[in-house]
Design an enzyme around this catalytic site. Structure first.
Site, mmCIF file in Angstrom:
data_model
loop_
_atom_site.group_PDB
_atom_site.id
_atom_site.type_symbol
_atom_site.label_atom_id
_atom_site.label_comp_id
_atom_site.label_asym_id
_atom_site.label_seq_id
_atom_site.Cartn_x
_atom_site.Cartn_y
_atom_site.Cartn_z
ATOM 1 N N ASP A 37 0.815 -1.219 0.000
ATOM 2 C CA ASP A 37 0.000 0.000 0.000
ATOM 3 C C ASP A 37 0.849 1.269 0.000
ATOM 4 O O ASP A 37 2.020 1.269 0.420
ATOM 5 C CB ASP A 37 -0.894 0.025 1.241
ATOM 6 C CG ASP A 37 -2.072 -0.926 1.140
ATOM 7 O OD1 ASP A 37 -2.106 -1.729 0.195
ATOM 8 O OD2 ASP A 37 -2.955 -0.860 2.016
ATOM 9 N N ASP A 38 0.208 2.357 -0.445
ATOM 10 C CA ASP A 38 0.642 3.752 -0.270
ATOM 11 C C ASP A 38 1.600 4.268 -1.332
ATOM 12 O O ASP A 38 1.868 5.473 -1.374
ATOM 13 C CB ASP A 38 1.282 3.989 1.117
ATOM 14 C CG ASP A 38 0.327 3.735 2.257
ATOM 15 O OD1 ASP A 38 -0.883 3.558 1.999
ATOM 16 O OD2 ASP A 38 0.786 3.710 3.417
ATOM 17 N N HIS B 214 -5.001 9.460 0.883
ATOM 18 C CA HIS B 214 -4.995 8.594 2.073
ATOM 19 C C HIS B 214 -5.774 9.199 3.248
ATOM 20 O O HIS B 214 -5.285 9.256 4.385
ATOM 21 C CB HIS B 214 -3.556 8.292 2.503
ATOM 22 C CG HIS B 214 -3.416 6.981 3.226
ATOM 23 N ND1 HIS B 214 -3.664 6.847 4.584
ATOM 24 C CD2 HIS B 214 -3.043 5.758 2.788
ATOM 25 C CE1 HIS B 214 -3.438 5.597 4.945
ATOM 26 N NE2 HIS B 214 -3.067 4.905 3.872
ATOM 27 N N HIS C 112 3.640 -2.468 3.128
ATOM 28 C CA HIS C 112 3.676 -1.113 2.582
ATOM 29 C C HIS C 112 4.974 -0.883 1.820
ATOM 30 O O HIS C 112 6.037 -1.381 2.237
ATOM 31 C CB HIS C 112 3.534 -0.064 3.688
ATOM 32 C CG HIS C 112 2.225 -0.129 4.418
ATOM 33 N ND1 HIS C 112 1.962 -1.069 5.408
ATOM 34 C CD2 HIS C 112 1.093 0.619 4.296
ATOM 35 C CE1 HIS C 112 0.726 -0.883 5.861
ATOM 36 N NE2 HIS C 112 0.183 0.117 5.207
#
Length: 295
Positions: free
Chosen positions: A118-119, A173, A263
Protein backbone atom coordinates in the site's frame (compact mmCIF):
# COMPACT_ATOMS: atom_id res chain seq x y z
CA UNK A 1 -31.60 18.90 -101.29
CA UNK A 2 -32.68 15.24 -101.78
CA UNK A 3 -36.22 14.16 -100.93
CA UNK A 4 -35.12 11.78 -98.12
CA UNK A 5 -33.16 14.52 -96.34
CA UNK A 6 -35.01 16.39 -93.58
CA UNK A 7 -34.76 20.15 -93.40
CA UNK A 8 -32.23 21.34 -90.82
CA UNK A 9 -34.78 23.21 -88.72
CA UNK A 10 -37.11 20.21 -88.51
CA UNK A 11 -34.25 17.90 -87.43
CA UNK A 12 -33.34 20.28 -84.61
CA UNK A 13 -36.93 20.37 -83.34
CA UNK A 14 -37.17 16.57 -83.28
CA UNK A 15 -33.85 16.22 -81.46
CA UNK A 16 -35.02 18.62 -78.79
CA UNK A 17 -38.28 16.70 -78.36
CA UNK A 18 -36.38 13.41 -78.01
CA UNK A 19 -34.09 14.87 -75.38
CA UNK A 20 -37.03 16.20 -73.36
CA UNK A 21 -38.73 12.82 -73.54
CA UNK A 22 -35.64 10.99 -72.25
CA UNK A 23 -35.32 13.41 -69.33
CA UNK A 24 -38.93 12.85 -68.35
CA UNK A 25 -38.49 9.07 -68.49
CA UNK A 26 -35.41 9.20 -66.19
CA UNK A 27 -37.34 11.40 -63.75
CA UNK A 28 -40.22 8.91 -63.59
CA UNK A 29 -37.85 5.97 -62.98
CA UNK A 30 -35.99 7.89 -60.30
CA UNK A 31 -39.18 8.89 -58.50
CA UNK A 32 -40.43 5.31 -58.65
CA UNK A 33 -37.16 4.01 -57.15
CA UNK A 34 -37.44 6.15 -54.00
CA UNK A 35 -41.21 6.03 -53.67
CA UNK A 36 -42.72 4.20 -50.65
CA UNK A 37 -43.54 0.58 -51.41
CA UNK A 38 -47.20 -0.45 -51.45
CA UNK A 39 -48.68 -1.63 -48.15
CA UNK A 40 -47.37 -5.05 -47.17
CA UNK A 41 -44.39 -4.93 -49.53
CA UNK A 42 -42.10 -2.42 -47.86
CA UNK A 43 -38.81 -3.43 -46.17
CA UNK A 44 -39.26 -4.87 -42.66
CA UNK A 45 -37.87 -2.74 -39.83
CA UNK A 46 -35.27 -4.65 -37.79
CA UNK A 47 -35.94 -4.62 -34.04
CA UNK A 48 -33.46 -2.83 -31.81
CA UNK A 49 -30.91 -5.20 -30.31
CA UNK A 50 -31.58 -6.35 -26.76
CA UNK A 51 -29.93 -4.10 -24.24
CA UNK A 52 -29.51 -1.19 -26.62
CA UNK A 53 -29.32 2.21 -24.90
CA UNK A 54 -32.79 3.53 -24.20
CA UNK A 55 -34.43 0.10 -23.89
CA UNK A 56 -38.21 0.13 -24.13
CA UNK A 57 -38.16 3.87 -23.60
CA UNK A 58 -37.47 4.39 -27.32
CA UNK A 59 -34.76 2.97 -29.52
CA UNK A 60 -32.78 5.16 -31.85
CA UNK A 61 -33.66 5.32 -35.55
CA UNK A 62 -36.78 5.82 -37.68
CA UNK A 63 -38.75 2.98 -36.08
CA UNK A 64 -38.69 4.76 -32.74
CA UNK A 65 -40.23 7.86 -34.29
CA UNK A 66 -43.08 5.85 -35.76
CA UNK A 67 -43.78 4.11 -32.45
CA UNK A 68 -43.95 7.51 -30.80
CA UNK A 69 -46.57 8.67 -33.31
CA UNK A 70 -44.24 10.81 -35.42
CA UNK A 71 -44.89 10.98 -39.16
CA UNK A 72 -42.67 8.85 -41.33
CA UNK A 73 -39.98 11.03 -42.96
CA UNK A 74 -39.90 11.47 -46.73
CA UNK A 75 -38.97 8.27 -48.53
CA UNK A 76 -35.64 9.52 -49.80
CA UNK A 77 -34.55 10.74 -46.36
CA UNK A 78 -35.67 7.46 -44.78
CA UNK A 79 -33.60 5.42 -47.21
CA UNK A 80 -30.52 7.57 -46.71
CA UNK A 81 -30.53 7.50 -42.89
CA UNK A 82 -28.04 5.12 -41.23
CA UNK A 83 -29.55 1.89 -39.95
CA UNK A 84 -28.98 2.61 -36.28
CA UNK A 85 -30.93 -0.46 -35.21
CA UNK A 86 -27.98 -2.56 -36.38
CA UNK A 87 -25.30 -0.51 -34.61
CA UNK A 88 -23.48 -2.40 -31.82
CA UNK A 89 -24.28 -1.22 -28.29
CA UNK A 90 -21.72 1.03 -26.63
CA UNK A 91 -19.24 -0.78 -24.35
CA UNK A 92 -19.81 -0.29 -20.64
CA UNK A 93 -17.65 -1.80 -17.94
CA UNK A 94 -19.57 -4.32 -15.84
CA UNK A 95 -20.54 -2.79 -12.50
CA UNK A 96 -19.95 -5.15 -9.57
CA UNK A 97 -22.54 -5.49 -6.81
CA UNK A 98 -22.40 -3.15 -3.83
CA UNK A 99 -20.72 -5.03 -1.00
CA UNK A 100 -21.40 -4.67 2.69
CA UNK A 101 -17.89 -5.73 3.65
CA UNK A 102 -14.58 -6.14 1.81
CA UNK A 103 -13.01 -9.41 0.78
CA UNK A 104 -10.56 -10.57 3.43
CA UNK A 105 -9.10 -13.66 1.76
CA UNK A 106 -9.38 -15.79 -1.36
CA UNK A 107 -11.18 -19.09 -1.66
CA UNK A 108 -10.48 -22.00 -3.96
CA UNK A 109 -6.90 -21.01 -4.76
CA UNK A 110 -5.20 -24.05 -3.24
CA UNK A 111 -1.93 -23.48 -1.45
CA UNK A 112 -1.61 -19.89 -2.64
CA UNK A 113 -1.32 -16.49 -0.99
CA UNK A 114 -1.65 -12.87 -2.13
CA UNK A 115 0.97 -10.22 -1.38
CA UNK A 116 -0.22 -6.60 -1.33
CA UNK A 117 1.66 -3.32 -0.88
CA UNK A 118 0.00 0.00 0.00
CA UNK A 119 0.64 3.75 -0.27
CA UNK A 120 3.14 3.89 -3.17
CA UNK A 121 4.67 4.07 -5.58
CA UNK A 122 7.77 5.39 -3.82
CA UNK A 123 11.11 5.54 -5.66
CA UNK A 124 12.93 4.84 -2.37
CA UNK A 125 11.39 1.41 -1.79
CA UNK A 126 9.08 0.26 -4.60
CA UNK A 127 11.89 -0.55 -7.09
CA UNK A 128 13.59 -2.89 -4.60
CA UNK A 129 10.30 -4.68 -3.93
CA UNK A 130 9.74 -5.05 -7.67
CA UNK A 131 13.26 -6.45 -8.07
CA UNK A 132 12.63 -9.12 -5.43
CA UNK A 133 9.30 -10.11 -6.94
CA UNK A 134 10.86 -10.34 -10.38
CA UNK A 135 13.75 -12.44 -9.07
CA UNK A 136 11.26 -15.03 -7.82
CA UNK A 137 8.85 -14.61 -10.77
CA UNK A 138 5.97 -13.58 -8.48
CA UNK A 139 3.15 -11.11 -9.00
CA UNK A 140 1.64 -8.89 -6.31
CA UNK A 141 -0.94 -6.15 -5.87
CA UNK A 142 0.00 -2.51 -5.40
CA UNK A 143 -2.70 -0.25 -3.97
CA UNK A 144 -1.47 3.16 -5.04
CA UNK A 145 -2.32 6.63 -3.78
CA UNK A 146 -3.16 9.04 -6.57
CA UNK A 147 -0.82 11.78 -5.42
CA UNK A 148 2.12 9.32 -5.35
CA UNK A 149 1.22 7.84 -8.72
CA UNK A 150 0.95 11.34 -10.23
CA UNK A 151 4.43 12.17 -8.94
CA UNK A 152 5.95 8.90 -10.22
CA UNK A 153 4.10 7.78 -13.37
CA UNK A 154 7.13 5.90 -14.73
CA UNK A 155 7.21 3.77 -11.59
CA UNK A 156 3.48 3.14 -11.95
CA UNK A 157 4.10 1.94 -15.50
CA UNK A 158 6.88 -0.37 -14.31
CA UNK A 159 4.52 -1.96 -11.78
CA UNK A 160 2.02 -2.74 -14.52
CA UNK A 161 4.64 -3.81 -17.06
CA UNK A 162 5.98 -6.36 -14.57
CA UNK A 163 2.53 -7.95 -14.46
CA UNK A 164 1.39 -6.74 -11.07
CA UNK A 165 -2.15 -5.55 -10.30
CA UNK A 166 -2.60 -1.82 -9.65
CA UNK A 167 -5.36 -1.05 -7.16
CA UNK A 168 -6.93 2.20 -5.94
CA UNK A 169 -5.97 3.41 -2.45
CA UNK A 170 -7.58 6.87 -2.71
CA UNK A 171 -5.81 10.06 -3.73
CA UNK A 172 -4.49 11.46 -0.43
CA UNK A 173 -5.00 8.59 2.07
CA UNK A 174 -7.80 10.19 4.15
CA UNK A 175 -10.01 8.56 6.76
CA UNK A 176 -12.95 7.74 4.50
CA UNK A 177 -15.82 7.61 7.06
CA UNK A 178 -15.16 11.26 7.93
CA UNK A 179 -15.66 12.41 4.34
CA UNK A 180 -18.77 13.54 2.53
CA UNK A 181 -19.85 11.26 -0.34
CA UNK A 182 -18.73 13.87 -2.88
CA UNK A 183 -15.24 13.87 -1.38
CA UNK A 184 -15.09 10.06 -1.36
CA UNK A 185 -16.04 10.09 -5.04
CA UNK A 186 -13.33 12.65 -5.75
CA UNK A 187 -10.68 10.64 -3.87
CA UNK A 188 -11.47 7.36 -5.61
CA UNK A 189 -12.51 8.79 -8.96
CA UNK A 190 -9.46 10.99 -9.46
CA UNK A 191 -7.13 8.09 -8.68
CA UNK A 192 -8.94 5.76 -11.08
CA UNK A 193 -8.82 8.47 -13.76
CA UNK A 194 -5.08 8.93 -13.31
CA UNK A 195 -4.33 5.21 -13.42
CA UNK A 196 -6.43 4.85 -16.57
CA UNK A 197 -4.68 7.81 -18.16
CA UNK A 198 -1.21 6.39 -17.44
CA UNK A 199 -1.86 2.67 -17.96
CA UNK A 200 -4.83 2.65 -20.31
CA UNK A 201 -7.09 0.73 -17.92
CA UNK A 202 -8.73 1.77 -14.66
CA UNK A 203 -8.29 -0.20 -11.42
CA UNK A 204 -10.63 -3.11 -10.73
CA UNK A 205 -9.82 -3.26 -6.99
CA UNK A 206 -9.69 -0.69 -4.22
CA UNK A 207 -8.72 -0.60 -0.57
CA UNK A 208 -9.84 1.97 1.97
CA UNK A 209 -7.02 3.75 3.83
CA UNK A 210 -6.62 2.39 7.35
CA UNK A 211 -9.12 -0.32 6.40
CA UNK A 212 -11.90 2.13 7.30
CA UNK A 213 -14.88 1.49 5.02
CA UNK A 214 -18.43 2.81 5.05
CA UNK A 215 -21.58 2.39 3.00
CA UNK A 216 -20.76 5.29 0.69
CA UNK A 217 -17.30 3.92 -0.10
CA UNK A 218 -18.79 0.56 -1.09
CA UNK A 219 -21.39 2.24 -3.29
CA UNK A 220 -18.98 4.63 -4.98
CA UNK A 221 -16.36 1.95 -5.46
CA UNK A 222 -18.92 -0.24 -7.20
CA UNK A 223 -20.01 2.68 -9.40
CA UNK A 224 -16.39 3.01 -10.51
CA UNK A 225 -16.24 -0.71 -11.36
CA UNK A 226 -14.10 -1.78 -8.42
CA UNK A 227 -14.30 -4.54 -5.83
CA UNK A 228 -13.13 -3.93 -2.23
CA UNK A 229 -10.18 -5.97 -0.98
CA UNK A 230 -8.90 -5.83 2.61
CA UNK A 231 -6.45 -8.35 4.10
CA UNK A 232 -6.13 -11.42 6.25
CA UNK A 233 -2.67 -10.84 7.71
CA UNK A 234 -1.36 -7.41 8.71
CA UNK A 235 2.43 -7.35 9.02
CA UNK A 236 2.20 -4.02 10.93
CA UNK A 237 5.36 -3.05 9.08
CA UNK A 238 4.33 0.60 9.31
CA UNK A 239 5.30 0.43 13.00
CA UNK A 240 8.84 -0.55 11.96
CA UNK A 241 9.02 -3.54 14.31
CA UNK A 242 12.17 -4.93 12.68
CA UNK A 243 12.50 -7.10 9.57
CA UNK A 244 12.79 -10.27 11.66
CA UNK A 245 9.41 -9.62 13.30
CA UNK A 246 7.79 -8.98 9.92
CA UNK A 247 9.20 -12.24 8.56
CA UNK A 248 7.95 -14.20 11.56
CA UNK A 249 4.44 -12.74 11.28
CA UNK A 250 4.15 -13.69 7.61
CA UNK A 251 5.46 -17.23 8.04
CA UNK A 252 3.38 -17.87 11.18
CA UNK A 253 0.23 -16.61 9.46
CA UNK A 254 0.76 -18.36 6.14
CA UNK A 255 -2.26 -20.36 4.98
CA UNK A 256 -4.16 -20.98 1.74
CA UNK A 257 -5.96 -17.86 0.50
CA UNK A 258 -4.31 -15.46 2.94
CA UNK A 259 -3.94 -11.83 1.80
CA UNK A 260 -0.82 -10.20 3.28
CA UNK A 261 -0.71 -6.45 3.91
CA UNK A 262 2.62 -4.61 3.66
CA UNK A 263 3.68 -1.11 2.58
CA UNK A 264 6.06 0.26 -0.01
CA UNK A 265 5.60 3.93 0.96
CA UNK A 266 4.34 6.20 3.72
CA UNK A 267 7.58 6.21 5.68
CA UNK A 268 10.83 4.30 6.00
CA UNK A 269 9.97 0.93 4.44
CA UNK A 270 13.49 -0.50 4.35
CA UNK A 271 12.42 -3.15 6.89
CA UNK A 272 9.57 -4.20 4.59
CA UNK A 273 12.00 -4.51 1.69
CA UNK A 274 14.43 -6.58 3.74
CA UNK A 275 11.67 -8.80 5.14
CA UNK A 276 10.28 -9.59 1.68
CA UNK A 277 13.69 -10.83 0.58
CA UNK A 278 13.57 -13.37 3.41
CA UNK A 279 9.95 -14.52 3.69
CA UNK A 280 9.16 -14.78 -0.04
CA UNK A 281 11.68 -17.57 -0.80
CA UNK A 282 10.69 -19.23 2.50
CA UNK A 283 7.03 -19.30 1.41
CA UNK A 284 7.97 -20.75 -1.97
CA UNK A 285 10.16 -23.40 -0.34
CA UNK A 286 7.22 -24.32 1.93
CA UNK A 287 5.12 -25.11 -1.15
CA UNK A 288 3.13 -21.89 -1.38
CA UNK A 289 2.60 -20.02 -4.61
CA UNK A 290 1.88 -16.31 -4.91
CA UNK A 291 -1.30 -15.57 -6.80
CA UNK A 292 -3.61 -12.71 -7.79
CA UNK A 293 -7.38 -12.39 -7.44
CA UNK A 294 -9.37 -12.63 -10.66
CA UNK A 295 -12.19 -10.45 -11.89
Amino acid sequence: MKKDQMPTGRRAVLRLAAALGATATVGVLTADRFAPAPSGRGPATAPAPTGAPGGSGGAAGPAAGRRAGAARPPASAYRLQPMTAYAPPAFHRAVPPVRRRPFLSLEGVGRSMVLTFDDGPDPRHTPAILDTLRRHDCRAMFFVCGEMAAAHPDLLRRIAEDGHVVGNHSWSHPLVPKLRPSRIRAELGSTSDLVEQVLGTAPLWYRAPYGAWNRHSFEIGAELGMEPLAWTLDTLDWKEPGSGTIVRRVLDGAAPGVVVLSHDAGGDRSQSVSALRRYLPALLDAGYSITLPRR
